[in-house]
Write a protein that holds these residues in place. Structure first.
Motif, mmCIF file in Angstrom:
data_model
loop_
_atom_site.group_PDB
_atom_site.id
_atom_site.type_symbol
_atom_site.label_atom_id
_atom_site.label_comp_id
_atom_site.label_asym_id
_atom_site.label_seq_id
_atom_site.Cartn_x
_atom_site.Cartn_y
_atom_site.Cartn_z
ATOM 1 N N PRO A 41 0.820 -1.224 0.000
ATOM 2 C CA PRO A 41 0.000 0.000 0.000
ATOM 3 C C PRO A 41 0.849 1.266 0.000
ATOM 4 O O PRO A 41 0.518 2.241 -0.695
ATOM 5 N N ALA A 42 1.944 1.263 0.757
ATOM 6 C CA ALA A 42 2.815 2.431 0.792
ATOM 7 C C ALA A 42 3.470 2.660 -0.568
ATOM 8 O O ALA A 42 3.562 3.798 -1.052
ATOM 9 N N ILE A 43 3.913 1.582 -1.202
ATOM 10 C CA ILE A 43 4.564 1.694 -2.510
ATOM 11 C C ILE A 43 3.568 2.189 -3.555
ATOM 12 O O ILE A 43 3.877 3.064 -4.381
ATOM 13 N N LEU A 44 2.347 1.648 -3.521
ATOM 14 C CA LEU A 44 1.319 2.088 -4.479
ATOM 15 C C LEU A 44 0.923 3.533 -4.225
ATOM 16 O O LEU A 44 0.633 4.285 -5.165
ATOM 17 N N GLY A 45 0.912 3.936 -2.955
ATOM 18 C CA GLY A 45 0.615 5.335 -2.646
ATOM 19 C C GLY A 45 1.661 6.269 -3.225
ATOM 20 O O GLY A 45 1.327 7.333 -3.780
ATOM 21 N N LEU A 46 2.921 5.876 -3.127
ATOM 22 C CA LEU A 46 3.984 6.675 -3.738
ATOM 23 C C LEU A 46 3.768 6.817 -5.236
ATOM 24 O O LEU A 46 3.986 7.889 -5.817
ATOM 25 N N GLN A 47 3.320 5.731 -5.878
ATOM 26 C CA GLN A 47 3.108 5.772 -7.325
ATOM 27 C C GLN A 47 1.928 6.663 -7.705
ATOM 28 O O GLN A 47 1.933 7.294 -8.762
ATOM 29 N N LEU A 48 0.909 6.722 -6.823
ATOM 30 C CA LEU A 48 -0.199 7.647 -7.082
ATOM 31 C C LEU A 48 0.303 9.083 -7.082
ATOM 32 O O LEU A 48 -0.026 9.877 -7.981
ATOM 33 N N VAL A 80 8.003 20.017 3.572
ATOM 34 C CA VAL A 80 8.932 20.027 4.700
ATOM 35 C C VAL A 80 8.196 19.727 6.003
ATOM 36 O O VAL A 80 8.616 18.881 6.803
ATOM 37 N N ALA A 81 7.065 20.435 6.210
ATOM 38 C CA ALA A 81 6.282 20.230 7.437
ATOM 39 C C ALA A 81 5.775 18.798 7.531
ATOM 40 O O ALA A 81 5.785 18.188 8.610
ATOM 41 N N TYR A 82 5.352 18.241 6.408
ATOM 42 C CA TYR A 82 4.815 16.877 6.399
ATOM 43 C C TYR A 82 5.895 15.861 6.741
ATOM 44 O O TYR A 82 5.675 14.929 7.528
ATOM 45 N N LEU A 83 7.093 16.026 6.184
ATOM 46 C CA LEU A 83 8.184 15.097 6.460
ATOM 47 C C LEU A 83 8.643 15.194 7.917
ATOM 48 O O LEU A 83 8.984 14.174 8.537
ATOM 49 N N PHE A 112 -1.253 4.172 2.577
ATOM 50 C CA PHE A 112 -1.362 4.485 1.150
ATOM 51 C C PHE A 112 -1.420 5.992 0.933
ATOM 52 O O PHE A 112 -0.651 6.558 0.139
ATOM 53 N N TRP A 113 -2.311 6.674 1.652
ATOM 54 C CA TRP A 113 -2.478 8.121 1.453
ATOM 55 C C TRP A 113 -1.314 8.904 2.031
ATOM 56 O O TRP A 113 -0.926 9.948 1.499
ATOM 57 N N GLN A 114 -0.744 8.396 3.115
ATOM 58 C CA GLN A 114 0.436 9.040 3.690
ATOM 59 C C GLN A 114 1.569 9.047 2.675
ATOM 60 O O GLN A 114 2.248 10.068 2.489
ATOM 61 N N SER A 115 1.761 7.923 2.003
ATOM 62 C CA SER A 115 2.825 7.812 1.013
ATOM 63 C C SER A 115 2.531 8.655 -0.222
ATOM 64 O O SER A 115 3.447 9.253 -0.806
ATOM 65 N N ALA A 116 1.273 8.708 -0.632
ATOM 66 C CA ALA A 116 0.906 9.533 -1.776
ATOM 67 C C ALA A 116 1.269 10.991 -1.529
ATOM 68 O O ALA A 116 1.784 11.685 -2.420
ATOM 69 N N LEU A 117 1.030 11.457 -0.300
ATOM 70 C CA LEU A 117 1.346 12.846 0.032
ATOM 71 C C LEU A 117 2.842 13.111 0.028
ATOM 72 O O LEU A 117 3.276 14.238 -0.241
ATOM 73 N N ASN A 119 5.024 12.101 -2.132
ATOM 74 C CA ASN A 119 5.401 12.484 -3.495
ATOM 75 C C ASN A 119 4.643 13.707 -3.994
ATOM 76 O O ASN A 119 5.180 14.506 -4.768
ATOM 77 N N LEU A 120 3.395 13.854 -3.574
ATOM 78 C CA LEU A 120 2.611 15.004 -4.029
ATOM 79 C C LEU A 120 3.173 16.329 -3.521
ATOM 80 O O LEU A 120 3.007 17.360 -4.171
ATOM 81 N N THR A 121 3.805 16.308 -2.362
ATOM 82 C CA THR A 121 4.330 17.544 -1.777
ATOM 83 C C THR A 121 5.829 17.691 -2.013
ATOM 84 O O THR A 121 6.535 18.313 -1.218
ATOM 85 N N ASN A 122 6.304 17.133 -3.114
ATOM 86 C CA ASN A 122 7.721 17.229 -3.462
ATOM 87 C C ASN A 122 7.882 18.036 -4.749
ATOM 88 O O ASN A 122 7.772 17.483 -5.846
ATOM 89 N N PRO A 123 8.152 19.348 -4.649
ATOM 90 C CA PRO A 123 8.270 20.165 -5.866
ATOM 91 C C PRO A 123 9.496 19.823 -6.693
ATOM 92 O O PRO A 123 9.550 20.126 -7.888
#
Length: 206
Positions: A41-48, A80-83, A112-117, A119-123
């Motif tokens: 789930p974490a890996i798939l979240g990263l891919q999302l 940054v805040a999320y990490l 899953f959603w934690q991992s998605a975020l 990558n989503l918050t990485n400019p």
């Protein structure tokens, strides 16, 4: 896209994925605590999150964001805040046993959603993709098809590499025979999340 161009892009995709970053830290943390299967789930979240970045760049929004200093600053500091928050959670995470699979199943959606975020918050991913894709696009061919091939290649390669990271981390569980050792590893990974936050905070667009 010719075979030679795709192979060159494949090499670039592999190098991108194996480079240590927040996604790799997140995957290894999950692999260490839950094992390879329950890290999916974490890996798939990263891919999302990665796929969303690829789609944004493909639609042209990534180029707009990359040219907007304000948008990049906002996204960067959210990341940054999320990490830092993930690092704090990992630092205070309780030790688990090798049979603790029920909690892993219950937490699958959250991871899953934690991992998605992540990558989503990485400019940096947006800026990098904006710089990468044009190097392999052929003006005489349909851009949509080429971008789809490159996007799919990036995601498949990243899945394989993240599975490798999860497998490597899961082997460390054999060493974690006491709560004290587990707590030590939790704090190591918590510190790595914070280190990833520091690296993201220091990111400056060229």
């Amino acid at each position: 896209m010719t075979t030679s161009v795709w192979l060159a892009f494949l090499v670039a995709a592999v190098l991108i994925s194996i480079s240590p970053g927040a996604g790799a830290v997140n995957t290894m943390s999950s692999g260490l605590r839950y094992g390879v299967r329950n890290s999916l789930p974490a890996i798939l979240g990263l891919q999302l999150g990665y796929g969303a970045q690829i789609l944004l760049v493909g639609l042209g929004l990534g180029a707009i964001m990359a040219s907007s200093a304000w948008a990049l600053v906002v996204i960067k500091w959210l990341g940054v805040a999320y990490l830092v928050w993930l690092g704090w959670k990992k630092w205070h995470e309780k030790p688990v046993t090798s049979g603790d699979t029920e909690n892993a199943s219950e937490a699958a959606s959250r991871r899953f959603w934690q991992s998605a975020l992540v990558n989503l918050t990485n400019p940096k991913a947006t800026v990098f993709l904006v710089a990468l894709f044009p190097q392999f696009l052929h003006a005489g061919e349909a851009h949509g098809e080429q971008l789809a091939i490159m996007g799919l290649t990036l995601i498949v390669v990243d899945c394989v590499v993240m599975l490798g990271y999860a497998l490597l981390a899961s082997q460390l569980f054999r060493w974690m025979t006491t709560p004290e050792k587990q707590q030590l590893m939790n704090r190591v990974f918590g510190s790595l999340f914070v280190a990833a936050a520091v690296a993201l905070a220091s990111f400056r667009r060229a």
